[in-house]
Design an enzyme around this catalytic site. Structure first.
Site, PDB file in Angstrom:
ATOM      1  N   ASP A 106     -42.030 -86.201  58.134  1.00  0.00           N
ATOM      2  CA  ASP A 106     -42.822 -87.252  58.779  1.00  0.00           C
ATOM      3  C   ASP A 106     -44.182 -87.372  58.095  1.00  0.00           C
ATOM      4  O   ASP A 106     -44.642 -86.428  57.449  1.00  0.00           O
ATOM      5  CB  ASP A 106     -43.055 -86.919  60.260  1.00  0.00           C
ATOM      6  CG  ASP A 106     -41.749 -86.890  61.034  1.00  0.00           C
ATOM      7  OD1 ASP A 106     -40.776 -87.516  60.589  1.00  0.00           O
ATOM      8  OD2 ASP A 106     -41.728 -86.220  62.086  1.00  0.00           O
TER       9      ASP A 106
HETATM   10  N1  URA Z   1     -38.633 -82.579  62.232  1.00  0.00           N
HETATM   11  C1  URA Z   1     -39.623 -83.422  62.615  1.00  0.00           C
HETATM   12  O1  URA Z   1     -39.778 -83.728  63.783  1.00  0.00           O
HETATM   13  N2  URA Z   1     -40.425 -83.902  61.662  1.00  0.00           N
HETATM   14  C2  URA Z   1     -40.323 -83.587  60.355  1.00  0.00           C
HETATM   15  O2  URA Z   1     -41.116 -84.057  59.534  1.00  0.00           O
HETATM   16  C3  URA Z   1     -39.304 -82.702  59.979  1.00  0.00           C
HETATM   17  C4  URA Z   1     -38.463 -82.214  60.936  1.00  0.00           C
END
Ligand code: URA
Length: 239
Positions: A106
């Protein structure tokens, strides 16, 4: 392998730009099979000749594999009209190589992100059939409990219908805020955040620290990258 321009081969290491290679060739500091290269445009087969730059032997790799210590604020994408992408953290010469992120983090997640132009292996690493563990360090609001660990290990069914495979939750500290390592074998959209939110412990911070056997290099500064070593690549293939 097909012959390629010397400046392209040398610049593909990310250590020198094509312009710098041109100067190095002029100064006689680029040797091909022990002899000074005549021009930077000279075409050679990188798999059969020995190239040295400033006395350092070049190890040519057909594919590029990069470990990036992703900072928050960058999208795991190759292009985005609106925001910065992880490719913006690489020098121009590397951006030209068709690199893409191996899976996504993310925008606000930090840590280990691999970038490559080797589609096959990247695909294998991401495929749920290959069971490559991804480990995340997280800080959450609220007290994590043994019950949370048990529920993670059983495989959660999220309220939005996502059936999660069994996952690991290792509590490092528990209090008003808690810290833990989360281990997943899959990588559904916002998965760690969604699992912890359902347990009533929203994620405050998330960082990926491991993929398969490959650890985020502890001395690699946030926002920086380095090439994977041959040994690391082997390790990944065996993950
Ligand atoms: N899980 C999440 O919620 N975000 C990420 O970036 C990776 C795994």
């Amino acid at each position: 392998m097909e012959k390629q321009r010397l400046d392209k081969i040398i610049a593909s290491t990310g250590k020198w730009s094509r312009r710098e290679v041109k100067n190095l060739v002029r100064q006689g500091r680029v040797l091909v099979d022990g002899l000074p290269a005549r021009t930077a445009e000279e075409k050679v087969d990188p798999e059969t000749v020995d190239i040295t730059v400033n006395g350092e032997e070049l190890t040519y790799r057909r594919y590029t594999w990069i470990m990036l210590n992703k900072p928050a604020g960058y999208l795991s994408a190759t292009e985005d009209g609106r925001g910065k992408t992880v490719l913006d953290l690489l020098p121009q010469e590397l951006r030209r190589q068709g690199l893409f992120p191996v899976g996504r983090l993310d925008k606000d997640t930090e840590g280990l992100l691999l970038l490559t132009n080797e589609g096959g292996l990247a695909h294998d690493l991401l495929s749920p059939r290959h069971h490559v563990d991804k480990v995340y360090y997280t800080r959450v609001a609220g007290r994590l409990t043994e019950e949370d660990c048990r529920v993670f290990a059983e495989g959660m069914l999220l309220d939005d219908g996502l059936a999660c495979q069994p996952a690991g939750l290792e509590i490092l500290s528990a209090g008003e805020e808690s810290e833990a390592y989360v281990t997943l074998r899959e990588g559904k959209f916002h998965q760690v955040k969604r699992m912890l939110a359902q347990r009533g412990k929203p994620v405050l911070y998330l960082e990926r620290v491991r993929m398969g056997n490959l650890l985020l290099d502890p001395v690699l500064p946030r926002g920086d990258f380095r090439f994977l070593t041959v040994e690391e690549l082997e390790m990944l293939k065996n993950s």
